[in-house]
Design a protein around this motif. Structure first.
Motif, PDB file in Angstrom:
ATOM      1  N   ARG A 114       0.546  -1.043  -0.513  1.00 30.27           N
ATOM      2  CA  ARG A 114       0.094  -0.007   0.061  1.00 30.27           C
ATOM      3  C   ARG A 114       0.865   1.622  -0.032  1.00 30.27           C
ATOM      4  NH1 ARG A 114      -5.746  -0.444   3.340  1.00 30.27           N
ATOM      5  NH2 ARG A 114      -6.121  -2.052   2.977  1.00 30.27           N
ATOM      6  N   LEU A 115       0.389   1.829  -0.363  1.00 32.13           N
ATOM      7  CA  LEU A 115       0.956   3.507  -0.492  1.00 32.13           C
ATOM      8  C   LEU A 115      -0.085   3.727   0.205  1.00 32.13           C
ATOM      9  CD1 LEU A 115       2.514   3.952  -3.897  1.00 32.13           C
ATOM     10  CD2 LEU A 115       3.981   3.693  -2.281  1.00 32.13           C
ATOM     11  N   ASP A 116       0.299   5.487   0.932  1.00 29.07           N
ATOM     12  CA  ASP A 116      -0.107   6.608   1.600  1.00 29.07           C
ATOM     13  C   ASP A 116      -1.344   7.204   1.118  1.00 29.07           C
ATOM     14  OD1 ASP A 116       0.771   5.642   3.985  1.00 29.07           O
ATOM     15  OD2 ASP A 116       2.374   7.270   3.956  1.00 29.07           O
ATOM     16  N   GLN A 117      -2.591   7.865   1.095  1.00 28.85           N
ATOM     17  CA  GLN A 117      -3.275   8.092   1.020  1.00 28.85           C
ATOM     18  C   GLN A 117      -2.173   9.984   0.277  1.00 28.85           C
ATOM     19  OE1 GLN A 117      -4.167  12.181   0.436  1.00 28.85           O
ATOM     20  NE2 GLN A 117      -3.469  12.267   2.549  1.00 28.85           N
ATOM     21  N   ASP A 118      -1.450  10.203   0.214  1.00 29.09           N
ATOM     22  CA  ASP A 118      -0.898  11.297  -0.195  1.00 29.09           C
ATOM     23  C   ASP A 118       0.792  11.198  -1.645  1.00 29.09           C
ATOM     24  OD1 ASP A 118       0.748  10.872   2.307  1.00 29.09           O
ATOM     25  OD2 ASP A 118       0.659  12.830   3.300  1.00 29.09           O
ATOM     26  N   THR A 119       0.706  10.289  -1.148  1.00 32.14           N
ATOM     27  CA  THR A 119       2.071   9.588  -2.260  1.00 32.14           C
ATOM     28  C   THR A 119       1.408   9.387  -3.044  1.00 32.14           C
ATOM     29  OG1 THR A 119       2.545   7.828  -0.126  1.00 32.14           O
ATOM     30  CG2 THR A 119       3.921   7.458  -2.265  1.00 32.14           C
ATOM     31  N   THR A 120       2.379   8.858  -4.344  1.00 40.59           N
ATOM     32  CA  THR A 120       1.873   9.253  -5.442  1.00 40.59           C
ATOM     33  C   THR A 120       3.004   8.084  -6.140  1.00 40.59           C
ATOM     34  OG1 THR A 120       3.429  11.075  -6.148  1.00 40.59           O
ATOM     35  CG2 THR A 120       0.997  11.543  -5.848  1.00 40.59           C
ATOM     36  N   VAL A 145      11.670   2.322  -4.579  1.00 38.49           N
ATOM     37  CA  VAL A 145      13.028   3.654  -4.797  1.00 38.49           C
ATOM     38  C   VAL A 145      12.349   4.434  -4.542  1.00 38.49           C
ATOM     39  CG1 VAL A 145      14.535   5.415  -5.615  1.00 38.49           C
ATOM     40  CG2 VAL A 145      14.267   2.920  -6.455  1.00 38.49           C
ATOM     41  N   TYR A 146      11.611   5.519  -3.249  1.00 37.35           N
ATOM     42  CA  TYR A 146      11.247   6.772  -3.209  1.00 37.35           C
ATOM     43  C   TYR A 146      11.975   8.130  -3.198  1.00 37.35           C
ATOM     44  CZ  TYR A 146       8.234   3.366  -0.916  1.00 37.35           C
ATOM     45  OH  TYR A 146       7.127   2.324  -0.597  1.00 37.35           O
ATOM     46  N   ARG A 147      10.847   9.248  -3.606  1.00 40.50           N
ATOM     47  CA  ARG A 147      11.965  10.192  -3.917  1.00 40.50           C
ATOM     48  C   ARG A 147      11.089  11.131  -3.542  1.00 40.50           C
ATOM     49  NH1 ARG A 147      14.191  13.176  -9.101  1.00 40.50           N
ATOM     50  NH2 ARG A 147      15.945  10.793  -9.020  1.00 40.50           N
ATOM     51  N   TYR A 197       4.467  -0.073   7.981  1.00 40.99           N
ATOM     52  CA  TYR A 197       3.516   1.603   7.646  1.00 40.99           C
ATOM     53  C   TYR A 197       4.208   2.733   7.641  1.00 40.99           C
ATOM     54  CZ  TYR A 197      -0.711   3.927   9.163  1.00 40.99           C
ATOM     55  OH  TYR A 197      -1.099   4.407   9.463  1.00 40.99           O
ATOM     56  N   HIS A 198       4.120   3.968   7.059  1.00 44.93           N
ATOM     57  CA  HIS A 198       4.487   5.056   6.968  1.00 44.93           C
ATOM     58  C   HIS A 198       6.010   5.463   7.219  1.00 44.93           C
ATOM     59  CE1 HIS A 198       0.347   6.480   7.052  1.00 44.93           C
ATOM     60  NE2 HIS A 198       0.560   6.764   8.198  1.00 44.93           N
ATOM     61  N   GLN A 199       6.299   4.076   6.249  1.00 46.40           N
ATOM     62  CA  GLN A 199       8.494   4.375   7.380  1.00 46.40           C
ATOM     63  C   GLN A 199       8.716   5.436   6.362  1.00 46.40           C
ATOM     64  OE1 GLN A 199       9.762  -0.095   6.068  1.00 46.40           O
ATOM     65  NE2 GLN A 199      11.829   1.469   5.771  1.00 46.40           N
ATOM     66  N   VAL A 200       9.506   5.398   5.699  1.00 46.26           N
ATOM     67  CA  VAL A 200       9.855   6.801   4.793  1.00 46.26           C
ATOM     68  C   VAL A 200       9.642   7.480   5.696  1.00 46.26           C
ATOM     69  CG1 VAL A 200      10.112   8.340   2.710  1.00 46.26           C
ATOM     70  CG2 VAL A 200       9.979   6.330   2.882  1.00 46.26           C
ATOM     71  N   LYS A 201       8.501   8.254   5.791  1.00 39.57           N
ATOM     72  CA  LYS A 201       7.477   9.108   7.412  1.00 39.57           C
ATOM     73  C   LYS A 201       8.499   9.330   8.056  1.00 39.57           C
ATOM     74  CE  LYS A 201       3.725  10.352   4.058  1.00 39.57           C
ATOM     75  NZ  LYS A 201       2.302   9.887   4.367  1.00 39.57           N
ATOM     76  N   ARG A 202       7.912   8.148   9.129  1.00 38.31           N
ATOM     77  CA  ARG A 202       8.685   8.086  10.197  1.00 38.31           C
ATOM     78  C   ARG A 202      10.030   7.977  10.137  1.00 38.31           C
ATOM     79  NH1 ARG A 202       6.199   3.084  13.064  1.00 38.31           N
ATOM     80  NH2 ARG A 202       6.226   1.560  11.130  1.00 38.31           N
ATOM     81  N   GLY A 213       6.577  15.854   0.494  1.00 32.36           N
ATOM     82  CA  GLY A 213       6.218  14.913  -0.956  1.00 32.36           C
ATOM     83  C   GLY A 213       6.874  14.091  -1.097  1.00 32.36           C
ATOM     84  N   LEU A 214       5.986  12.545  -1.692  1.00 36.56           N
ATOM     85  CA  LEU A 214       6.702  11.230  -1.128  1.00 36.56           C
ATOM     86  C   LEU A 214       5.438  10.452  -2.830  1.00 36.56           C
ATOM     87  CD1 LEU A 214       8.108   9.061  -0.278  1.00 36.56           C
ATOM     88  CD2 LEU A 214       6.449   8.190   1.098  1.00 36.56           C
ATOM     89  N   HIS A 215       7.054   9.764  -3.658  1.00 38.08           N
ATOM     90  CA  HIS A 215       6.317   9.650  -5.781  1.00 38.08           C
ATOM     91  C   HIS A 215       7.380   8.340  -5.453  1.00 38.08           C
ATOM     92  CE1 HIS A 215       5.787   9.783  -9.220  1.00 38.08           C
ATOM     93  NE2 HIS A 215       7.050   9.626  -9.445  1.00 38.08           N
TER      94      HIS A 215
HETATM   95  N1  URA Z   1       6.452   5.147   3.305  1.00 37.70           N
HETATM   96  C1  URA Z   1       5.093   6.116   3.508  1.00 37.70           C
HETATM   97  O1  URA Z   1       5.760   6.854   4.054  1.00 37.70           O
HETATM   98  N2  URA Z   1       4.382   5.416   2.695  1.00 37.70           N
HETATM   99  C2  URA Z   1       4.376   5.644   1.422  1.00 37.70           C
HETATM  100  O2  URA Z   1       2.686   6.016   1.202  1.00 37.70           O
HETATM  101  C3  URA Z   1       5.037   4.968   1.539  1.00 37.70           C
HETATM  102  C4  URA Z   1       6.551   4.184   2.197  1.00 37.70           C
END
Ligand code: URA
Length: 248
Positions: A114-120, A145-147, A197-202, A213-215
């Motif tokens: 899953r991707l978060d609602q605001d992630t593209t 890979v996330y930008r 869950y929310h890994q990049v943000k955390r 912003g997360l893509h």
């Molecule tokens: N990490 C996040 O925090 N959000 C995502 O949607 C994907 C990875």
């Protein structure tokens, strides 16, 4: 395979509906020899499904025993069949992809993670359970890979901490970025091989920064195609599937 069974397997509804589509003249099969479409009327016609190209109500389809697609997920959509606050990504798929039967039940294609609602960005969907497991299991090391656009300027210290591993609130085991590359003062390419869950943000919060912003633009060696607009989907080709092999 009977034509009506082939249509059923591809999500065109119960067999009675599929048979009705054929009898009403809505189904055409590609005739390779004549290089033209043949209108068919017999729903019990025996067809060879592999590689079959067919049209239903004028729209072209290709038979896929198991379905694999990519979607360019737009912002403001939820990766859930029962979204709470935003439209579901499943509304972006045509009905047959949502209605494909699996082990007797209508299950349709499922999002691979899953991707978060605001992630593209790049989201895969499939009805192949083994494929979904392979793509989402942290043990399989498929890189994503996330930008990441950050609120505060990035520095070498933050990168080193992300690479060394940071502890996320609920989990004593540190999580590491597999790779980290600064693109700009506030933009980073972060590679993960797991998807908490929310890994990049955390992770960014753990190094005192914040995601603005997360893509996601790459999974394995497969990149989001530049000509796939937000909200659009496409079948994965055999070449795309090869690019999704785990790195270890
Ligand atoms: N990490 C996040 O925090 N959000 C995502 O949607 C994907 C990875």
């Amino acid at each position: 395979m009977q034509l009506q069974d082939m249509l059923f397997s591809q999500g065109f509804g119960i067999r009675r509906v599929c048979s009705g589509l054929v009898q009403q003249g809505w189904v055409e099969l590609w005739n390779e020899e004549a290089q033209d479409w043949d209108k068919v009327q017999d729903s019990m016609l025996d067809v060879q499904p592999e590689g079959l190209r067919f049209r239903v109500q004028g729209q072209e389809w290709q038979y896929q025993a198991l379905g694999y697609v990519m979607l360019h997920k737009p912002a403001g959509t939820e990766c859930s069949q029962k979204p709470s606050a935003h439209p579901s990504i499943y509304t972006l798929l045509p009905a047959p992809l949502r209605q494909r039967p699996n082990k007797g039940a209508i299950q349709g294609l499922q999002a691979v993670g899953r991707l978060d609602q605001d992630t593209t960005g790049l989201l895969l969907l499939s009805d192949d359970g083994q494929f979904i497991h392979r793509m989402t299991s942290p043990k399989k090391h498929v890189a994503k890979v996330y930008r990441v656009t950050t609120k505060h300027a990035l520095d070498e210290k933050q990168l080193q901490r992300l690479l060394a591993g940071v502890v996320l609130d609920d989990d004593p085991k540190p999580v590491k970025a597999a790779a980290c590359e600064i693109v700009d003062s506030h933009v980073l390419d972060l590679t993960l091989t797991e998807g908490k869950y929310h890994q990049v943000k955390r992770m960014l919060a753990a190094v005192s920064n914040r995601v603005e912003g997360l893509h996601r633009w790459k999974i394995g060696e497969l990149e989001l195609p530049a000509d796939l607009a937000p909200g659009e989907w496409r079948w994965l080709s055999a070449g795309d599937l090869l690019k999704l092999k785990p790195s270890k």
